[in-house]
Motif scaffolding. Structure first.
Motif, short mmCIF file in Angstrom:
data_model
loop_
_atom_site.label_atom_id
_atom_site.label_comp_id
_atom_site.label_asym_id
_atom_site.label_seq_id
_atom_site.Cartn_x
_atom_site.Cartn_y
_atom_site.Cartn_z
N GLU A 61 39.08 25.65 15.72
CA GLU A 61 37.83 26.34 15.35
C GLU A 61 37.93 27.00 13.98
O GLU A 61 37.08 27.82 13.61
N LYS A 62 38.97 26.69 13.26
CA LYS A 62 39.20 27.22 11.91
C LYS A 62 39.36 28.73 11.89
O LYS A 62 39.00 29.40 10.92
N LYS A 63 39.94 29.27 12.98
CA LYS A 63 40.24 30.69 13.03
C LYS A 63 41.63 30.93 12.45
O LYS A 63 42.62 30.40 12.96
N GLY A 64 41.69 31.72 11.40
CA GLY A 64 42.97 32.00 10.78
C GLY A 64 43.27 31.09 9.61
O GLY A 64 42.37 30.78 8.80
N PHE A 65 44.49 30.62 9.52
CA PHE A 65 44.95 29.86 8.36
C PHE A 65 45.36 28.45 8.77
O PHE A 65 45.91 28.24 9.87
N VAL A 82 44.50 19.64 7.06
CA VAL A 82 45.12 19.66 8.39
C VAL A 82 44.05 19.94 9.43
O VAL A 82 42.94 20.37 9.11
N ASN A 83 44.39 19.68 10.69
CA ASN A 83 43.40 19.80 11.78
C ASN A 83 43.50 21.10 12.57
O ASN A 83 42.57 21.46 13.29
N LYS A 84 44.61 21.81 12.45
CA LYS A 84 44.82 23.00 13.28
C LYS A 84 44.91 24.26 12.41
O LYS A 84 45.27 24.20 11.23
N PHE A 85 44.62 25.39 13.08
CA PHE A 85 44.66 26.69 12.41
C PHE A 85 45.44 27.68 13.27
O PHE A 85 45.54 27.51 14.49
N ALA A 86 45.98 28.69 12.61
CA ALA A 86 46.75 29.72 13.32
C ALA A 86 46.16 31.08 12.97
O ALA A 86 46.08 31.46 11.79
#
Length: 466
Positions: A61-65, A82-86
């Motif tokens: 959900e594009k939360k974070g970095f 990239v596809n994931k966020f942290a």
């Protein structure tokens, strides 16, 4: 009687010097050969820092970095997207933020992919971090440049030494970074290393321009359809009668009926549209099972190898005597489309491929002369089809997009002039991407040549590319 037997006699004192106290025969019988004409040092002595990535839950959900994972390193470069966020704290960001030209090493993966190494290039003001199955290496540039370290670890010499240090278990393979530090790296001249750096710099420049052209093609498509600045509604409730829902779609899950899907279809169906079954012939491939995997033979292309920009070099092979099926080999202008796992990835084959794809990848062959392959592939990768894939394949942990659902995907068909304009930009984009890849392949070959035949010969070879 002992013909073909590999034997290596090692003293206990030498074995005890190994950081992991290796006593397995594979490790000691596969020691790499070194050139008597070169000076070597251990990689660990050439580093300023080595650091594990962060272990944290990720989101889409594009939360974070944005966070790099093990499958986002290709052709010695970290992917630009990239596809994931942290969702991490500022303190964690400061600890795990990547800096321009950091080297990322994949320490945990399948045996085929463990040790994959790429360099991170900071091309904009976004901050990226990296996951725990990656290790950051920061070279001491007074000794080795990041580009040279990355290239060496991707040469046949680097890969050989990494693989012999790999520890295999049932589900995954690991390489201890402390063991990577023990690998001996040839200390090639700084002048030669700078030539390798130029290859990476030019390759990155070509990739950036390639992505700009691809984005321009996307903008033309979305502009024509009135979707350029469209944002799907976040409303998540909808009212449907039984006739409008289950009796029509066979689906009871609420997610399938989210308003954003209706909104998309109402917009694109204002234009001339066709279902994909009227545009292409769809061919399924095979799934031989992991027990058929080999280390050499006929390349076997899986979803992990596929992206909208191309196919990564496969490290999994099949026995050509059992699987050399001509009709399963992707041919020029065939569109490969993933239906399992990461669904909806489409790539148009540029040249005939001597290999076969997994059963999770469909082959689409256009039979409608009014639709250009590059145009269709762009539509498949756009929000137009990605939302349809999300709707169809949702509702399960592992996504599966059924071929019967794919056949019903709605494709807007724009005019010939617009399709040609889009296709031209796509072709230019892929031509630059090809140049980028060739430069890095040349860099790798040049390093191998320098180790085997000397820097002079390698410098003459690489001159033609820079």
């Amino acid at each position: 009687m002992l013909k073909g037997l590999e034997v290596s006699v090692i003293s206990l004192a030498k074995a005890n010097k190994n950081k992991d106290f290796r006593a397995d025969s594979d490790f000691w019988t596969k020691e790499p050969k070194v050139s008597p004409n070169l000076n070597y040092d251990k990689i660990g002595n050439c580093l300023l820092n080595a650091q594990y990535g962060i272990s944290i839950e990720m989101n889409e959900e594009k939360k974070g970095f944005p966070i790099y994972r093990m499958n986002e390193i290709h052709n010695m470069l970290c992917d630009f997207e990239v596809n994931k966020f942290a969702d991490i704290t500022n303190e964690e960001l400061n600890t795990f933020k990547l800096n321009d030209r950091d080297v990322l090493f994949n320490r945990t993966n399948s045996f085929e992919w463990v040790g994959r190494t790429g360099i991170y290039k900071k091309i904009d003001n976004r901050d990226f971090v990296f996951a725990s199955y990656l290790v950051r290496f920061v070279p001491n540039q007074k000794i080795i440049l990041p580009e040279y370290l990355t290239t060496f670890l991707n040469t046949k010499f680097g890969i050989w030494d990494i693989k012999r240090r790999a520890r295999q278990s049932i589900n995954q393979t690991n390489v201890n970074p402390e063991e990577v530090k023990q690998i001996n790296i040839p200390l090639l001249s700084k002048a030669f290393q700078l030539k390798i750096k130029v290859c990476f710099d030019n390759s990155t420049r070509y990739l950036i321009k390639s992505q700009e052209l691809y984005k321009q093609a996307e903008q033309i498509l979305l502009q024509e359809l009135g979707l350029l600045n469209w944002q799907p509604t976040i409303k998540n409730n909808n009212n449907k009668t039984l006739k409008e829902s289950f009796l029509q779609s066979g689906r009871f899950d609420a997610e399938y009926y989210q308003p954003k899907y209706d909104e998309l279809l109402s917009r694109i169906t204002k234009f001339d549209c066709k279902i994909i079954d009227k545009i292409v012939n769809i061919k399924k491939s095979i799934e031989p099972g992991s027990e058929a995997y080999q280390t050499e033979g006929l390349p076997f292309i899986r979803v992990a190898d596929l992206s909208k920009m191309g196919i990564s070099e496969s490290n999994v092979f099949l026995d050509p005597n059992n699987f050399n099926v001509e009709e399963l080999k992707p041919r020029k202008n065939t569109i490969l489309l993933s239906k399992d796992g990461s669904v909806g990835i489409a790539y148009k084959v540029e040249e005939d491929i001597e290999g076969i794809t997994s059963g999770a990848i469909l082959h689409l062959t256009i039979n409608d002369k009014n639709i250009l392959p590059d145009y269709l592939c762009l539509v498949l990768n756009s929000i137009i089809v990605q939302l349809q894939a999300e709707r169809d394949a949702g509702g399960s942990i592992i996504q599966h997009w059924k071929p019967d659902e794919i056949k019903q995907v709605i494709i807007p068909v724009l005019g010939d002039k617009t399709q040609k304009s889009i296709s031209q930009k796509i072709k230019e984009s892929f031509a630059l991407q090809k140049q980028s890849k060739e430069l890095l392949e040349a860099a790798k070959k040049a390093v191998e040549m320098a180790i085997e035949d000397g820097e002079e010969k390698a410098s003459n070879y690489i001159k033609q590319f820079n």
